[in-house]
Motif scaffolding. Structure first.
Motif, short mmCIF file in Angstrom:
data_model
loop_
_atom_site.label_atom_id
_atom_site.label_comp_id
_atom_site.label_asym_id
_atom_site.label_seq_id
_atom_site.Cartn_x
_atom_site.Cartn_y
_atom_site.Cartn_z
N THR A 113 0.85 -1.19 0.00
CA THR A 113 0.00 0.00 0.00
C THR A 113 0.88 1.24 0.00
O THR A 113 1.92 1.27 0.67
CB THR A 113 -0.89 0.04 1.24
OG1 THR A 113 -1.80 -1.07 1.21
CG2 THR A 113 -1.70 1.32 1.32
N ILE A 114 0.45 2.25 -0.75
CA ILE A 114 1.05 3.58 -0.66
C ILE A 114 -0.10 4.55 -0.44
O ILE A 114 -1.04 4.61 -1.23
CB ILE A 114 1.91 3.91 -1.89
CG1 ILE A 114 2.54 5.30 -1.73
CG2 ILE A 114 1.13 3.78 -3.19
CD1 ILE A 114 3.67 5.57 -2.74
N THR A 115 -0.02 5.29 0.65
CA THR A 115 -1.12 6.18 0.98
C THR A 115 -1.04 7.50 0.22
O THR A 115 -0.08 7.76 -0.52
CB THR A 115 -1.15 6.46 2.49
OG1 THR A 115 -0.03 7.32 2.80
CG2 THR A 115 -1.08 5.19 3.30
N ASP A 116 -2.01 8.35 0.47
CA ASP A 116 -2.02 9.66 -0.18
C ASP A 116 -0.87 10.52 0.31
O ASP A 116 -0.49 11.48 -0.37
CB ASP A 116 -3.36 10.36 0.05
CG ASP A 116 -3.65 10.61 1.51
OD1 ASP A 116 -4.36 11.59 1.82
OD2 ASP A 116 -3.19 9.82 2.36
N THR A 117 -0.31 10.19 1.46
CA THR A 117 0.84 10.93 1.98
C THR A 117 2.14 10.17 1.79
O THR A 117 3.15 10.46 2.43
CB THR A 117 0.65 11.25 3.47
OG1 THR A 117 0.44 10.01 4.18
CG2 THR A 117 -0.54 12.17 3.69
N ASP A 118 2.10 9.15 0.92
CA ASP A 118 3.28 8.36 0.56
C ASP A 118 3.81 7.49 1.69
O ASP A 118 4.98 7.09 1.67
CB ASP A 118 4.40 9.24 0.02
CG ASP A 118 4.07 9.79 -1.36
OD1 ASP A 118 4.62 10.85 -1.74
OD2 ASP A 118 3.23 9.18 -2.06
N THR A 119 2.96 7.20 2.67
CA THR A 119 3.31 6.17 3.65
C THR A 119 3.19 4.83 2.96
O THR A 119 2.22 4.58 2.23
CB THR A 119 2.39 6.24 4.87
OG1 THR A 119 2.54 7.53 5.48
CG2 THR A 119 2.75 5.15 5.87
N ILE A 120 4.16 3.96 3.19
CA ILE A 120 4.22 2.69 2.46
C ILE A 120 4.18 1.52 3.43
O ILE A 120 4.81 1.55 4.50
CB ILE A 120 5.48 2.64 1.59
CG1 ILE A 120 5.34 3.60 0.41
CG2 ILE A 120 5.76 1.22 1.09
CD1 ILE A 120 6.58 3.73 -0.45
N TYR A 121 3.46 0.51 3.02
CA TYR A 121 3.37 -0.75 3.77
C TYR A 121 3.61 -1.89 2.79
O TYR A 121 3.12 -1.87 1.66
CB TYR A 121 1.99 -0.90 4.40
CG TYR A 121 1.69 -2.31 4.82
CD1 TYR A 121 1.01 -3.18 3.97
CD2 TYR A 121 2.11 -2.79 6.06
CE1 TYR A 121 0.76 -4.49 4.34
CE2 TYR A 121 1.87 -4.10 6.43
CZ TYR A 121 1.19 -4.94 5.57
OH TYR A 121 0.96 -6.24 5.93
N TYR A 122 4.36 -2.89 3.26
CA TYR A 122 4.56 -4.11 2.47
C TYR A 122 4.17 -5.34 3.29
O TYR A 122 4.49 -5.42 4.49
CB TYR A 122 6.03 -4.28 2.06
CG TYR A 122 6.52 -3.26 1.07
CD1 TYR A 122 7.38 -2.23 1.47
CD2 TYR A 122 6.14 -3.32 -0.26
CE1 TYR A 122 7.84 -1.30 0.56
CE2 TYR A 122 6.60 -2.38 -1.18
CZ TYR A 122 7.45 -1.38 -0.75
OH TYR A 122 7.90 -0.45 -1.65
N ALA A 123 3.55 -6.29 2.64
CA ALA A 123 3.38 -7.61 3.25
C ALA A 123 4.75 -8.26 3.38
O ALA A 123 5.69 -7.92 2.64
CB ALA A 123 2.46 -8.46 2.39
N ASP A 124 4.86 -9.18 4.30
CA ASP A 124 6.16 -9.84 4.51
C ASP A 124 6.69 -10.48 3.23
O ASP A 124 7.90 -10.47 2.96
CB ASP A 124 6.03 -10.90 5.61
CG ASP A 124 5.90 -10.29 7.00
OD1 ASP A 124 5.49 -11.01 7.91
OD2 ASP A 124 6.22 -9.09 7.16
N SER A 125 5.79 -11.02 2.42
CA SER A 125 6.20 -11.70 1.20
C SER A 125 6.78 -10.73 0.17
O SER A 125 7.47 -11.17 -0.76
CB SER A 125 5.01 -12.42 0.58
OG SER A 125 3.97 -11.51 0.28
#
Length: 115
Positions: free
Chosen positions: A50-62
């Motif tokens: 995921t990349i939010t509207d404020t460019d915060t990023i999340y990745y699944a472990d995979s």
């Protein structure tokens, strides 16, 4: 027309890479959070990044260390760069835009990784 359209999938050998694109139309793209999901045959759809509207990023472990999510709001486009691919990454990849009650899905793009 309000829609998301993915592209960039295909057949790649193990260890290879691909860049997926997701083009949005009919929405104010920059205010949406953008996520990438995938669904392998016989499995549930799972969140990849995921990349939010404020460019915060999340990745699944995979995805950590192999995939890179980004966006270009000037082009109303999101990207998912896939690297060091393995056959386990074979799936249909979907982009998903989310803002308040507005939730959009693209039709998906197939990624097939051969061993």
């Amino acid at each position: 027309q309000v829609q998301l359209v993915e592209s960039g999938g295909g057949l790649v050998q193990a260890g290879g890479s691909l860049r997926l694109s997701c083009v949005a139309s009919g929405i104010i793209f920059r205010i949406y959070d953008l996520s990438w999901y995938r669904q392998a045959p016989g499995k549930q759809r799972e969140l990849v990044a995921t990349i939010t509207d404020t460019d915060t990023i999340y990745y699944a472990d995979s995805a950590k260390g192999r995939f890179t999510v980004s966006r270009d709001n000037r082009k109303d486009t999101g990207y998912l760069h896939l690297a060091s691919l393995t056959p386990e990454d074979t799936a249909v990849y979907y982009c998903h835009a989310n803002y308040s009650t507005s939730k959009l899905w693209g039709p998906g793009t197939q990624v097939t990784v051969s061993s």
